[in-house]
Design a protein around this motif. Structure first.
Motif: not given
Length: 190
Positions: A49, A92, A94, A113-117
């Protein structure tokens, strides 16, 4: 991680598959000097990121009263070597970095921040291995300093992170997969 209730019986959670530390890898002398020069620092890294605002992170570190080690400054150092030497890890969240932080047994400050995080950040919180996540969109020097301070001063986070790390150290996530592959090869069933 608990097994999802809606999974069919043929699906399994087997655990993490840990990467090997590259053969012959040695930490850079400057990194060893930094680690030896004071108390364990707090790792700050946001993986692919990219970094956050350096001035903001420096202000947060000052406000939290900790030394920091910035991912962007140290290059490619294996997490499995580095993280156990930290007071806490800020990242982040991840899947891989979260696994490495939990395995190291140090508190995590999740900045998803996004997705699976966000999912992994909630898991860290549920395990008691870190304070409330700081969503990246709310990341400021104040929110980061508050979370770092909690991570390094609240003994519950260290105790819980250490307990999770001990469980993960005893886990061999690759073994069930190898057993399944051997079974499938012998029986022709997948």
């Amino acid at each position: 991680m608990p097994r999802p209730r809606d999974w069919p019986p043929e699906l399994s959670i087997v655990g993490y598959w840990w990467p090997a530390v590259p053969e012959g890898w040695q930490p850079p002398p400057a990194l060893l000097d930094f680690l030896d020069a004071g108390p364990p620092p707090v790792y700050l890294g946001f993986g692919s990121n990219g970094g956050a605002d350096g001035a903001m992170m420096a202000e947060a570190a000052r406000d939290a009263g900790v030394r920091v080690l910035l991912q962007d400054e140290i290059g490619d150092v294996p997490h499995e070597w580095l993280f156990p030497r930290m007071a806490a890890v800020v990242h982040h969240c991840g899947a891989g970095t979260t696994a490495a932080g939990l395995r190291a047994g140090v508190p995590t400050v999740a900045v998803p921040r996004y997705t699976d995080q966000p999912f992994w950040a909630r898991r860290v919180k549920a395990l008691g291995a870190g304070p409330d996540p700081v969503p990246h969109r709310r990341l400021t020097a104040t929110t980061l300093a508050t979370a770092i301070r909690a991570a390094v001063t609240d003994p519950r986070f260290r105790r819980n992170a250490r307990a999770v790390g001990e469980r993960l150290a005893a886990e061999d996530g690759a073994a069930p997969l190898v057993d399944w592959l051997v079974y499938s090869a012998r029986t022709g069933r997948a």
